[in-house]
Structures are given as C-alpha cells and as structure tokens.
Scaffold this motif. Structure first.
Motif, PDB file in Angstrom:
ATOM      1  N   ASP A 103       0.818  -1.203   0.000  1.00 35.39           N
ATOM      2  CA  ASP A 103       0.000   0.000   0.000  1.00 35.39           C
ATOM      3  C   ASP A 103       0.857   1.261   0.000  1.00 35.39           C
ATOM      4  N   ARG A 104       0.214   2.389   0.237  1.00 32.82           N
ATOM      5  CA  ARG A 104       0.868   3.687   0.319  1.00 32.82           C
ATOM      6  C   ARG A 104       0.237   4.447   1.477  1.00 32.82           C
ATOM      7  N   ILE A 105       1.055   5.143   2.242  1.00 33.79           N
ATOM      8  CA  ILE A 105       0.572   5.866   3.418  1.00 33.79           C
ATOM      9  C   ILE A 105       0.640   7.365   3.191  1.00 33.79           C
ATOM     10  N   ASP A 106      -0.404   8.107   3.580  1.00 37.18           N
ATOM     11  CA  ASP A 106      -0.405   9.569   3.628  1.00 37.18           C
ATOM     12  C   ASP A 106      -0.417  10.020   5.081  1.00 37.18           C
ATOM     13  N   GLY A 107      -0.079  11.287   5.303  1.00 36.70           N
ATOM     14  CA  GLY A 107      -0.126  11.813   6.668  1.00 36.70           C
ATOM     15  C   GLY A 107       1.207  12.382   7.074  1.00 36.70           C
ATOM     16  N   ASP A 108       1.708  11.961   8.262  1.00 30.51           N
ATOM     17  CA  ASP A 108       2.955  12.526   8.762  1.00 30.51           C
ATOM     18  C   ASP A 108       4.177  11.954   8.053  1.00 30.51           C
ATOM     19  N   SER A 109       3.997  10.948   7.220  1.00 29.53           N
ATOM     20  CA  SER A 109       5.102  10.412   6.423  1.00 29.53           C
ATOM     21  C   SER A 109       4.552   9.954   5.088  1.00 29.53           C
ATOM     22  N   GLN A 110       5.418   9.891   4.097  1.00 35.57           N
ATOM     23  CA  GLN A 110       5.000   9.435   2.780  1.00 35.57           C
ATOM     24  C   GLN A 110       6.008   8.426   2.258  1.00 35.57           C
ATOM     25  N   TYR A 111       5.538   7.218   2.067  1.00 29.48           N
ATOM     26  CA  TYR A 111       6.343   6.195   1.436  1.00 29.48           C
ATOM     27  C   TYR A 111       5.404   5.212   0.756  1.00 29.48           C
ATOM     28  N   GLN A 112       5.950   4.425  -0.105  1.00 22.28           N
ATOM     29  CA  GLN A 112       5.137   3.630  -1.016  1.00 22.28           C
ATOM     30  C   GLN A 112       5.763   2.259  -1.209  1.00 22.28           C
ATOM     31  N   ASP A 113       4.915   1.213  -1.192  1.00 21.91           N
ATOM     32  CA  ASP A 113       5.377  -0.149  -1.455  1.00 21.91           C
ATOM     33  C   ASP A 113       5.357  -0.429  -2.953  1.00 21.91           C
ATOM     34  N   LEU A 114       6.376  -1.122  -3.426  1.00 23.61           N
ATOM     35  CA  LEU A 114       6.424  -1.634  -4.793  1.00 23.61           C
ATOM     36  C   LEU A 114       6.986  -3.049  -4.729  1.00 23.61           C
ATOM     37  N   ILE A 130      -1.601 -12.329 -11.030  1.00 21.26           N
ATOM     38  CA  ILE A 130      -1.620 -11.532  -9.803  1.00 21.26           C
ATOM     39  C   ILE A 130      -3.002 -10.915  -9.632  1.00 21.26           C
ATOM     40  N   GLY A 131      -3.629 -11.169  -8.485  1.00 19.49           N
ATOM     41  CA  GLY A 131      -4.927 -10.594  -8.176  1.00 19.49           C
ATOM     42  C   GLY A 131      -4.821  -9.140  -7.736  1.00 19.49           C
ATOM     43  N   THR A 132      -5.905  -8.394  -7.910  1.00 19.05           N
ATOM     44  CA  THR A 132      -5.913  -6.978  -7.566  1.00 19.05           C
ATOM     45  C   THR A 132      -6.340  -6.771  -6.119  1.00 19.05           C
ATOM     46  N   ALA A 133      -6.024  -5.582  -5.593  1.00 17.55           N
ATOM     47  CA  ALA A 133      -6.430  -5.187  -4.239  1.00 17.55           C
ATOM     48  C   ALA A 133      -6.755  -3.703  -4.259  1.00 17.55           C
ATOM     49  N   SER A 134      -7.541  -3.244  -3.273  1.00 15.34           N
ATOM     50  CA  SER A 134      -7.996  -1.861  -3.257  1.00 15.34           C
ATOM     51  C   SER A 134      -6.894  -0.868  -2.948  1.00 15.34           C
ATOM     52  N   THR A 135      -5.771  -1.348  -2.399  1.00  8.13           N
ATOM     53  CA  THR A 135      -4.711  -0.432  -1.976  1.00  8.13           C
ATOM     54  C   THR A 135      -3.590  -0.291  -2.990  1.00  8.13           C
ATOM     55  N   ASN A 136      -3.709  -0.955  -4.159  1.00  7.79           N
ATOM     56  CA  ASN A 136      -2.609  -0.911  -5.098  1.00  7.79           C
ATOM     57  C   ASN A 136      -3.095  -1.164  -6.518  1.00  7.79           C
ATOM     58  N   THR A 137      -2.185  -0.987  -7.460  1.00 10.61           N
ATOM     59  CA  THR A 137      -2.466  -1.303  -8.855  1.00 10.61           C
ATOM     60  C   THR A 137      -1.472  -2.351  -9.336  1.00 10.61           C
ATOM     61  N   GLY A 145       1.740   0.335  -4.537  1.00 10.71           N
ATOM     62  CA  GLY A 145       0.801   0.890  -3.578  1.00 10.71           C
ATOM     63  C   GLY A 145       0.274   2.236  -4.013  1.00 10.71           C
ATOM     64  N   THR A 146      -1.053   2.433  -3.897  1.00 11.40           N
ATOM     65  CA  THR A 146      -1.673   3.702  -4.292  1.00 11.40           C
ATOM     66  C   THR A 146      -2.441   4.359  -3.157  1.00 11.40           C
ATOM     67  N   ASN A 147      -2.902   3.578  -2.166  1.00  6.56           N
ATOM     68  CA  ASN A 147      -3.595   4.154  -1.015  1.00  6.56           C
ATOM     69  C   ASN A 147      -3.537   3.174   0.142  1.00  6.56           C
ATOM     70  N   SER A 148      -4.149   3.537   1.266  1.00  4.47           N
ATOM     71  CA  SER A 148      -4.094   2.687   2.465  1.00  4.47           C
ATOM     72  C   SER A 148      -5.477   2.507   3.077  1.00  4.47           C
ATOM     73  N   VAL A 149      -6.481   2.364   2.209  1.00  2.77           N
ATOM     74  CA  VAL A 149      -7.861   2.282   2.683  1.00  2.77           C
ATOM     75  C   VAL A 149      -8.117   1.016   3.484  1.00  2.77           C
ATOM     76  N   GLU A 150      -7.522  -0.091   3.093  1.00  2.00           N
ATOM     77  CA  GLU A 150      -7.827  -1.396   3.685  1.00  2.00           C
ATOM     78  C   GLU A 150      -6.627  -1.955   4.427  1.00  2.00           C
ATOM     79  N   ASP A 151      -6.854  -2.449   5.654  1.00  2.00           N
ATOM     80  CA  ASP A 151      -5.794  -3.118   6.404  1.00  2.00           C
ATOM     81  C   ASP A 151      -5.550  -4.508   5.816  1.00  2.00           C
TER      82      ASP A 151
END
Length: 374
Positions: A103-114, A130-137, A145-151
């Motif tokens: 995923d990818r985190i916004d807020g006090d830090s910014q970093y991204q998983d690839l 590879i299956g898709t997920a709501s937090t990445n493309t 990682g594109t967002n962090s909506v889902e744990d």
C-alpha cells in the motif's frame, strides 16, 4: 504503518486441503537463508535466500507471524530493495500464495510499497497471475501501492505452469519523502500434491563421432507418457527433434537416451519436455553441447552457489568467463574428473544473476557459450 490488531486465528483459505505446503512458521527469525526439507507427500526441498539491502531489515526480521513471513524494512530512499528467492529441488505445479499489505501511506510520512514477482522453471521464465487489491495497482508482474484504505489488503499470486523458483522483490516505491518503517507479508506457499510426471535427476550430452548423444535418468515416474527432445541454436527458440516414450510408473532409477544425427555446427542447446498422460508437462534444465567436426565436445551446466560445471574432451583446455560487458568474472577452476571441470564464479557463493559467457580454448579449438545464472 504498523497496525496493532488482535488476531486470534487466521485461515489461509487459498491453501486449505493442500498436502504440499511451505509453512513460514518454521522460518528462523532474522536469518537470510534457510532450507525447508522434505515438504509434502512427494518430498520437495525449498531453499530461501534473501539478498539486496538486507541491512535495512529491523532486528530479528524477516520474521514469521500469524499472517506469514513479514519483511520489515527501513529503506533510506526510493528504489532501495530486498529480494526473497525460493528455489525448489524439483518443479512444483499450481503454486499459489498471497501478498498482504502492499500500500501507500499519507499523513505525517509518505512512502510507497512496490513489489515484483517473477517465476522460472529451470531457467525458463514463468509469468504469474496476480490478483488486484484496493490499496494498489497491478501492471504486469509489478504491484504498486496507491492508497491505504484497507488493512492487510490481499494480492493473490498463482502460477498455472510448473516452477522451480520464485523471486519476490520488495522496493521503496517512487513516491517517497520521509523514509520510515514499512512492511509486507508473504503467506504460506501451497502447490498440488499430485506431483509432476517425472523426477529428473540427470540430463547431459556429449559430441561423439558425427552426432550428439543425450542421456538422462529419472528416479520417480507417475503416469508419465513421453519425452520430447528440443534443440535450439540460441537457447531461446526451440524446435522438437525427437520423442522417447517413458516408463510410465516407476520408483526406481530409469535411464534414457537419444542421438541427434544432425547437430548444428557450434553450440547446440537441448532441453526435455516431460509430458504426462493427462497433458501435464514440465521442462528440464537446458544443456549446451558444442559440436565440432574434430569430435570435441564442450558442455556447460549451471550449478548452485555461483558454480559452473564444464565437460569437455578437448586436450589441456583453458577457460575464461566474462559478463555481457566483457568484464572477467572467473575466480577459480578445479578439475574434478578426467573430462570435468568446476568453474567458480564467486568465492563466497554469492553472485549476481545475469548472462555470462563461458570461453574455452584448446589448441586450434575455441568455443564460447552463453549461460544464464539465476
């Protein structure tokens, strides 16, 4: 990015009922290499090796957890990565597992998983689904990682054809400002318990008279049908040149042979296509055999831990080894038999993957072979 969630149990549904299973719960904390032995009804060994920026791991990572093996890193900047490679002692069919929390985190830090996932079957690339997920493309074999909506969002990984190796590479993604701790999880690996048509224990070839003779052995066969012998001038485009029927059912050592009556001048690359009676198939490793009218042969086999085995009947051979840039990388040559030599690429057993060119000179006889070190 760390989430504190009480987990009382976790069922890996995608692996339930499979008798072949690589369970990360047995992995020793903080180790960068480990071999799981005798997995499943038809025993398979699986060797795990981590490489890259392993110094970025937090203490006692990688670590087995209830969700799988956790890779927990503090990468200094974007583009940094670690690679986890699993190598199987024989091909496994329908391999499947999950990747969690890309995923990818916004807020006090910014970093991204690839994360990228690649597979192979004795040097032949195998592409995963590879299956898709709501937090990445997902693009090809890469998950960004594109967002962090889902744990613990889940990306399923599956291979529809047999594999002998899988590499998972975990990067600090391109959107990176404030490097901090980040992690992903790799769930248990599962694969079919039926086994492949045959268990191949040896495959090689030599140039004799005006032909190339190939030989191979199997230690186990279950419902196997036949072997197709394939040849290539460049180790990329193969064509079938013959077929040999297999024993079918056997738990004893079986020996097979085939002669190529019209080999190509220079280097001939051979592989076996092992076919089951229901159409299941797997490829053998690729062997290279040099053919010369003088009757010399020159065969190269890639071993593990940065080693190459060369077989030749040429007198007093002198070897060289270079990469694609022409830079030498041969560390040591050891004669281990009358016509067999061991070439050491790296004295530590750690060697970067890529194409190498093995060179040999003996009097007026000179050959070069390309080999892929994984």
């Amino acid at each position: 990015m760390k989430r504190f969630v009480l987990v009382t149990s976790m069922l890996l549904v995608c692996l339930s009922g499979w008798s072949q299973d690589l369970d990360w719960g047995d992995y020793p904390e903080g180790e960068y290499s480990y071999t799981f032995t005798n997995i499943g009804n038809i025993p398979v060994d699986a060797t795990v090796t981590l490489s890259g920026m392993v110094e970025s791991f937090y203490t006692d990572y990688p670590r087995p957890t209830a969700r799988g093996l956790e890779l927990n890193n503090n990468f200094p900047t974007n583009g940094n990565s670690v690679s986890l490679r699993v190598t199987f002692s024989q091909p496994v069919s329908n391999l499947s597992f999950n990747l969690l929390d890309i995923d990818r985190i916004d807020g006090d830090s910014q970093y991204q998983d690839l994360v990228t996932v690649i597979g192979g079957n004795l040097g032949t690339p195998v592409t995963p689904t590879i299956g898709t997920a709501s937090t990445n493309t997902v693009t090809g074999n890469a998950i960004l990682g594109t967002n962090s909506v889902e744990d613990y969002a889940t990306n399923s990984i599956s291979f529809s054809t047999p594999v002998t190796e899988v590499t998972i590479q975990y990067f600090a993604g391109p959107d990176w400002e404030d490097p901090k701790r980040q992690f992903i999880f790799i769930t248990n690996f599962g694969w079919d318990d039926a086994g492949l048509p045959v268990r191949l224990v040896d495959f090689g070839g030599t140039s004799v008279a005006n032909q190339v003779r190939l030989g191979w052995q199997t230690s186990y066969e279950q419902n196997s049908d036949y072997f197709t012998i394939e040849r290539s001038p460049d180790a990329r485009a193969f064509e079938a040149i013959g077929r040999v029927s297999s024993k079918g059912f056997s738990e004893r050592l079986q020996t097979y042979g085939f002669s190529d009556p019209a080999p190509l001048k220079g280097t001939n690359y051979y592989r076996l296509r092992q076919v089951d009676r229901d159409g299941t198939y797997a490829y053998s490793k690729i062997v290279a055999v040099g053919y010369d009218t003088e009757g010399f042969y020159f065969q190269v086999v890639v071993l593990d831990q940065g080693r190459l085995q060369v077989e030749t009947n040429a007198p007093d051979p002198v070897f060289g080894l270079v990469d694609v840039r022409g830079l030498p990388s041969l560390r040591q040559v050891e004669q281990v038999g009358a016509n067999k030599y061991l070439l050491q690429v790296s004295p530590t057993g750690l060697v970067s993957s890529g194409l190498r060119i093995v060179q040999m000179r003996a009097g007026n006889f000179s050959y070069a072979k390309k080999v892929l070190i994984n």
